[in-house]
Design a protein around this motif. Structure first.
Motif, PDB file in Angstrom:
ATOM      1  N   ILE A 386      20.163  89.220 -90.075  1.00  0.00           N
ATOM      2  CA  ILE A 386      19.809  87.890 -90.189  1.00  0.00           C
ATOM      3  C   ILE A 386      20.852  87.077 -90.099  1.00  0.00           C
ATOM      4  CG2 ILE A 386      20.323  87.937 -92.740  1.00  0.00           C
ATOM      5  CD1 ILE A 386      17.732  86.377 -92.968  1.00  0.00           C
ATOM      6  N   MET A 387      22.213  87.280 -90.284  1.00  0.00           N
ATOM      7  CA  MET A 387      23.355  86.345 -89.825  1.00  0.00           C
ATOM      8  C   MET A 387      23.537  86.318 -88.263  1.00  0.00           C
ATOM      9  SD  MET A 387      25.659  87.533 -92.883  1.00  0.00           S
ATOM     10  CE  MET A 387      25.457  89.180 -92.724  1.00  0.00           C
ATOM     11  N   ASN A 388      24.152  85.330 -87.827  1.00  0.00           N
ATOM     12  CA  ASN A 388      24.561  84.894 -86.480  1.00  0.00           C
ATOM     13  C   ASN A 388      25.994  85.870 -85.960  1.00  0.00           C
ATOM     14  OD1 ASN A 388      24.841  83.983 -83.781  1.00  0.00           O
ATOM     15  ND2 ASN A 388      25.962  82.155 -84.529  1.00  0.00           N
ATOM     16  N   LEU A 389      25.506  87.289 -86.121  1.00  0.00           N
ATOM     17  CA  LEU A 389      26.537  88.107 -85.595  1.00  0.00           C
ATOM     18  C   LEU A 389      26.070  89.247 -85.176  1.00  0.00           C
ATOM     19  CD1 LEU A 389      29.710  87.973 -85.783  1.00  0.00           C
ATOM     20  CD2 LEU A 389      29.740  89.311 -88.015  1.00  0.00           C
ATOM     21  N   ASP A 390      26.202  89.633 -83.846  1.00  0.00           N
ATOM     22  CA  ASP A 390      25.669  90.936 -83.202  1.00  0.00           C
ATOM     23  C   ASP A 390      26.626  91.591 -82.365  1.00  0.00           C
ATOM     24  OD1 ASP A 390      24.617  90.400 -80.259  1.00  0.00           O
ATOM     25  OD2 ASP A 390      24.855  88.620 -81.364  1.00  0.00           O
ATOM     26  N   GLY A 391      26.748  92.907 -82.180  1.00  0.00           N
ATOM     27  CA  GLY A 391      27.550  93.599 -81.457  1.00  0.00           C
ATOM     28  C   GLY A 391      26.942  94.586 -80.380  1.00  0.00           C
ATOM     29  N   PRO A 392      27.631  95.376 -79.910  1.00  0.00           N
ATOM     30  CA  PRO A 392      27.342  96.189 -78.580  1.00  0.00           C
ATOM     31  C   PRO A 392      26.486  97.423 -79.209  1.00  0.00           C
ATOM     32  CG  PRO A 392      29.555  96.426 -78.585  1.00  0.00           C
ATOM     33  CD  PRO A 392      29.208  95.415 -79.698  1.00  0.00           C
ATOM     34  N   CYS A 393      26.003  98.338 -78.208  1.00  0.00           N
ATOM     35  CA  CYS A 393      25.458  99.509 -78.656  1.00  0.00           C
ATOM     36  C   CYS A 393      26.702 100.508 -79.044  1.00  0.00           C
ATOM     37  CB  CYS A 393      24.998 100.251 -77.334  1.00  0.00           C
ATOM     38  SG  CYS A 393      23.560  99.658 -76.720  1.00  0.00           S
ATOM     39  N   GLY A 394      26.412 101.360 -79.853  1.00  0.00           N
ATOM     40  CA  GLY A 394      27.447 102.346 -80.213  1.00  0.00           C
ATOM     41  C   GLY A 394      27.597 102.279 -81.648  1.00  0.00           C
ATOM     42  N   GLY A 395      26.556 102.035 -82.586  1.00  0.00           N
ATOM     43  CA  GLY A 395      26.878 101.936 -84.018  1.00  0.00           C
ATOM     44  C   GLY A 395      27.303 100.791 -84.616  1.00  0.00           C
ATOM     45  N   TYR A 396      27.672  99.832 -83.865  1.00  0.00           N
ATOM     46  CA  TYR A 396      28.298  98.611 -84.214  1.00  0.00           C
ATOM     47  C   TYR A 396      27.345  97.642 -85.193  1.00  0.00           C
ATOM     48  CZ  TYR A 396      31.790  99.228 -80.612  1.00  0.00           C
ATOM     49  OH  TYR A 396      32.597  99.730 -79.812  1.00  0.00           O
ATOM     50  N   ASN A 397      26.033  97.647 -85.062  1.00  0.00           N
ATOM     51  CA  ASN A 397      25.158  96.760 -85.791  1.00  0.00           C
ATOM     52  C   ASN A 397      24.639  97.371 -87.162  1.00  0.00           C
ATOM     53  OD1 ASN A 397      24.729  94.461 -83.788  1.00  0.00           O
ATOM     54  ND2 ASN A 397      24.506  95.891 -82.488  1.00  0.00           N
ATOM     55  N   LEU A 398      24.643  98.779 -86.849  1.00  0.00           N
ATOM     56  CA  LEU A 398      24.326  99.514 -88.293  1.00  0.00           C
ATOM     57  C   LEU A 398      25.296  99.235 -89.176  1.00  0.00           C
ATOM     58  CD1 LEU A 398      22.098 102.720 -87.749  1.00  0.00           C
ATOM     59  CD2 LEU A 398      21.777 100.751 -89.464  1.00  0.00           C
ATOM     60  N   GLN A 399      26.917  99.768 -88.504  1.00  0.00           N
ATOM     61  CA  GLN A 399      27.923  99.724 -89.450  1.00  0.00           C
ATOM     62  C   GLN A 399      28.162  98.242 -90.132  1.00  0.00           C
ATOM     63  OE1 GLN A 399      30.582 101.894 -90.498  1.00  0.00           O
ATOM     64  NE2 GLN A 399      30.942 100.083 -91.932  1.00  0.00           N
ATOM     65  N   TRP A 400      27.779  97.181 -89.198  1.00  0.00           N
ATOM     66  CA  TRP A 400      27.793  95.841 -89.904  1.00  0.00           C
ATOM     67  C   TRP A 400      26.692  95.577 -90.966  1.00  0.00           C
ATOM     68  CZ3 TRP A 400      29.798  91.958 -91.727  1.00  0.00           C
ATOM     69  CH2 TRP A 400      29.089  90.467 -91.751  1.00  0.00           C
ATOM     70  N   SER A 401      25.588  96.120 -90.679  1.00  0.00           N
ATOM     71  CA  SER A 401      24.585  96.067 -91.720  1.00  0.00           C
ATOM     72  C   SER A 401      24.860  96.709 -93.131  1.00  0.00           C
ATOM     73  CB  SER A 401      22.998  96.795 -91.165  1.00  0.00           C
ATOM     74  OG  SER A 401      22.816  96.013 -90.386  1.00  0.00           O
ATOM     75  N   PHE A 402      25.413  98.087 -93.148  1.00  0.00           N
ATOM     76  CA  PHE A 402      25.894  98.722 -94.071  1.00  0.00           C
ATOM     77  C   PHE A 402      27.175  97.893 -94.926  1.00  0.00           C
ATOM     78  CE2 PHE A 402      23.982 102.678 -92.076  1.00  0.00           C
ATOM     79  CZ  PHE A 402      22.898 102.923 -93.067  1.00  0.00           C
ATOM     80  N   ALA A 403      28.079  97.444 -94.217  1.00  0.00           N
ATOM     81  CA  ALA A 403      29.351  97.000 -94.771  1.00  0.00           C
ATOM     82  C   ALA A 403      28.874  95.525 -95.323  1.00  0.00           C
ATOM     83  CB  ALA A 403      30.291  96.573 -93.801  1.00  0.00           C
ATOM     84  N   SER A 404      27.977  94.718 -94.840  1.00  0.00           N
ATOM     85  CA  SER A 404      27.633  93.471 -95.499  1.00  0.00           C
ATOM     86  C   SER A 404      26.812  93.746 -96.579  1.00  0.00           C
ATOM     87  CB  SER A 404      26.881  92.626 -94.231  1.00  0.00           C
ATOM     88  OG  SER A 404      25.666  93.211 -93.760  1.00  0.00           O
ATOM     89  N   GLY A 405      25.794  94.650 -96.512  1.00  0.00           N
ATOM     90  CA  GLY A 405      24.890  95.023 -97.625  1.00  0.00           C
ATOM     91  C   GLY A 405      25.605  95.588 -98.605  1.00  0.00           C
ATOM     92  N   TYR A 406      26.683  96.372 -98.536  1.00  0.00           N
ATOM     93  CA  TYR A 406      27.522  96.857 -99.442  1.00  0.00           C
ATOM     94  C   TYR A 406      28.283  95.517-100.239  1.00  0.00           C
ATOM     95  CZ  TYR A 406      30.935 100.062-101.816  1.00  0.00           C
ATOM     96  OH  TYR A 406      31.612 101.069-102.626  1.00  0.00           O
ATOM     97  N   LEU A 407      29.027  94.836 -99.490  1.00  0.00           N
ATOM     98  CA  LEU A 407      29.432  93.708-100.013  1.00  0.00           C
ATOM     99  C   LEU A 407      28.651  92.816-100.772  1.00  0.00           C
ATOM    100  CD1 LEU A 407      31.983  92.111-100.527  1.00  0.00           C
ATOM    101  CD2 LEU A 407      31.747  91.133 -98.507  1.00  0.00           C
ATOM    102  N   ALA A 408      27.403  92.681-100.175  1.00  0.00           N
ATOM    103  CA  ALA A 408      26.335  91.810-100.740  1.00  0.00           C
ATOM    104  C   ALA A 408      25.949  92.221-102.232  1.00  0.00           C
ATOM    105  CB  ALA A 408      25.258  91.415-100.092  1.00  0.00           C
ATOM    106  N   GLY A 409      25.602  93.621-102.385  1.00  0.00           N
ATOM    107  CA  GLY A 409      25.438  94.407-103.496  1.00  0.00           C
ATOM    108  C   GLY A 409      26.057  94.000-104.690  1.00  0.00           C
ATOM    109  N   GLN A 410      27.414  93.640-104.488  1.00  0.00           N
ATOM    110  CA  GLN A 410      28.491  93.718-105.647  1.00  0.00           C
ATOM    111  C   GLN A 410      28.179  92.169-106.487  1.00  0.00           C
ATOM    112  OE1 GLN A 410      32.661  94.521-104.159  1.00  0.00           O
ATOM    113  NE2 GLN A 410      31.438  95.677-102.432  1.00  0.00           N
ATOM    114  N   LEU A 411      27.242  91.506-105.891  1.00  0.00           N
ATOM    115  CA  LEU A 411      27.020  90.249-106.530  1.00  0.00           C
ATOM    116  C   LEU A 411      28.154  89.357-107.253  1.00  0.00           C
ATOM    117  CD1 LEU A 411      23.825  91.489-108.396  1.00  0.00           C
ATOM    118  CD2 LEU A 411      24.064  90.480-106.281  1.00  0.00           C
ATOM    119  N   LYS A 412      28.952  89.158-106.360  1.00  0.00           N
ATOM    120  CA  LYS A 412      30.377  88.320-106.884  1.00  0.00           C
ATOM    121  C   LYS A 412      29.937  87.116-106.762  1.00  0.00           C
ATOM    122  CE  LYS A 412      33.719  91.514-104.572  1.00  0.00           C
ATOM    123  NZ  LYS A 412      34.436  91.976-103.614  1.00  0.00           N
ATOM    124  N   ASN A 413      29.652  86.848-107.875  1.00  0.00           N
ATOM    125  CA  ASN A 413      29.508  84.932-108.115  1.00  0.00           C
ATOM    126  C   ASN A 413      30.745  84.202-108.160  1.00  0.00           C
ATOM    127  OD1 ASN A 413      26.569  84.606-107.727  1.00  0.00           O
ATOM    128  ND2 ASN A 413      26.156  85.649-109.821  1.00  0.00           N
TER     129      ASN A 413
END
Length: 413
Positions: A386-413
């Motif tokens: 959903i964010m303005n960030l995309d990468g090439p083929c080769g696992g880049y976009n899924l890794q970014w999804s997992f990493a950003s989701g992992y950080l967001a899930g920590q709910l650091k207010n």
């Protein structure tokens, strides 16, 4: 009205949303996942043709560089959850992985269903509520702070929302851009959106005769002065209407925005594994000397598949049955130029229905990279495509999804 109060509601059940839900639930939070389709993770199931290239083995620095100038936005997310952390996390929930080529990491099952089943089991173990066929129509606020979400038939209360609704690619799998509409209503800026990672159509038709073979190590570049730096390398396949293959998927993310601007985009293809004019000339001469009876098409065939060799001879207006030394100098030069850089013209694509990824999204300037929280609305987090960030083929976009989701899930207010 739904009377339950949740610590977190995750909107969307792709890779980013699922891992965000797990992280929050492991921290003792009461979590609800809302999915508008009848089952979770439909797009994840289709990833990589179902084989699910999860990530790759690049260092964080090299990984970020592949995303271009905005790549450093992901530094905090990757520092907290890189490919090694992802492999460990997946092992914890029962998924074994491997990197058969030493670079791309897959589940050993080579099936995305393995990932989905493991996440479902973990979410069940953690007591996360999952409600499908619930399309979020509005995010509810109180004094610039998230207070809940409204679906087509209920209101759910929460102080935190993770928006993981993805982009516009593959609308049949639920990607309709709902998240962009939800956040624009709250004042967030969404950049221009273009389809990426898909086949491209060309003005030329000769390539339709060359569909049987994969051409390895092709370099593509844009033949426009302003955009000459735009290049990609990888395997290419010709199609009835144009070009596809891994190199085209990478290249498409650069070309689709240019098509909006110019309507058609001239490109050049090096089909001879990076050889330059001099090297090609020497090669043709050498083969001709070794076997003077070889025709020009047979000589070119030592570099390229036969159908492609025949088409390039036609483009150079050379009779394919002629011997090398019987071809006039000008036509020989033209053939060598074509073998070095073959021109084609990209004229279109099949739009978002064939796009694996969306180029563009919510402006990164309005998101805190240390938390993935909105800078405008407290308690609103973003992750994945959903964010303005995309990468090439080769696992880049899924890794970014997992990493950003992992950080967001920590709910650091």
């Amino acid at each position: 009205m739904n009377d339950d109060m949740y610590d977190l509601i995750v909107v969307g059940s792709g890779a980013a949303g699922l891992i965000g839900a797990v992280v929050a639930a492991r921290d003792g939070k009461k979590v609800l996942v809302l999915e508008k389709l009848s089952k979770i993770a439909s797009k994840l199931k289709a990833t990589g043709g179902g084989r699910c290239n999860l990530t790759n083995t690049l260092s964080n620095e090299d990984f970020m560089s592949r995303f271009g100038r905005d790549g450093r936005f992901m530094q905090d997310a990757l520092n907290g959850f890189d490919h090694k952390n992802l492999v460990e996390f997946l092992e914890e929930i029962g998924v074994e992985t491997h990197a058969p080529d030493g670079f791309r990491i897959f589940p050993t099952s080579h099936s995305s269903q393995t990932i989905i089943d493991a996440f479902e089991n973990e979410l069940t173990r953690l007591g996360v509520a999952i409600k499908c066929e619930q399309k979020v129509e509005r995010l509810l606020l109180e004094s610039e702070h998230i207070s809940g979400v409204k679906t087509q038939d209920s209101i759910y209360r929460t102080a935190n929302v993770i928006l993981a609704t993805g982009g516009l690619g593959y609308p049949t799998l639920g990607a309709e851009g709902d998240g962009y509409i939800l956040v624009e209503e709250l004042g967030h800026k969404v950049t221009d959106l273009s389809p990426a990672m898909m086949p491209l159509k060309t003005k030329e038709k000769w390539q339709a005769n060359c569909r049987a073979d994969t051409i390895p190590k092709v370099e593509l570049r844009v033949d426009l002065k302003k955009h000459a730096k735009l290049r990609a390398k990888g395997d290419l396949i010709f199609t009835k209407e144009g070009i596809r293959g891994p190199v085209v998927l990478d290249f498409a993310r650069e070309v689709t925005p240019l098509l909006k601007k110019y309507n058609e985009v001239p490109i050049l293809l090096n089909l001879t594994k990076g050889k330059n004019e001099e090297q090609i000339r020497e090669h043709l001469k050498k083969i001709s000397q070794e076997d003077p009876d070889k025709t020009i098409v047979e000589i070119v065939h030592t570099l390229l598949p036969l159908p492609l060799s025949q088409e390039l001879c036609k483009l150079a207006e050379i009779d394919e049955d002629l011997k090398y030394n019987k071809i006039e100098g000008q036509k020989r030069d033209q053939l060598i130029k074509l073998l070095t850089w073959t021109p084609m013209t990209v004229t279109g694509h099949d739009g978002f229905k064939m796009a694996m990824i969306t180029r563009g999204g919510i402006s990164l300037k309005q998101i805190d990279p240390k938390t993935m929280q909105s800078k405008l609305i407290q308690g609103l987090y973003f992750c994945g495509e959903i964010m303005n960030l995309d990468g090439p083929c080769g696992g880049y976009n899924l890794q970014w999804s997992f990493a950003s989701g992992y950080l967001a899930g920590q709910l650091k207010n």
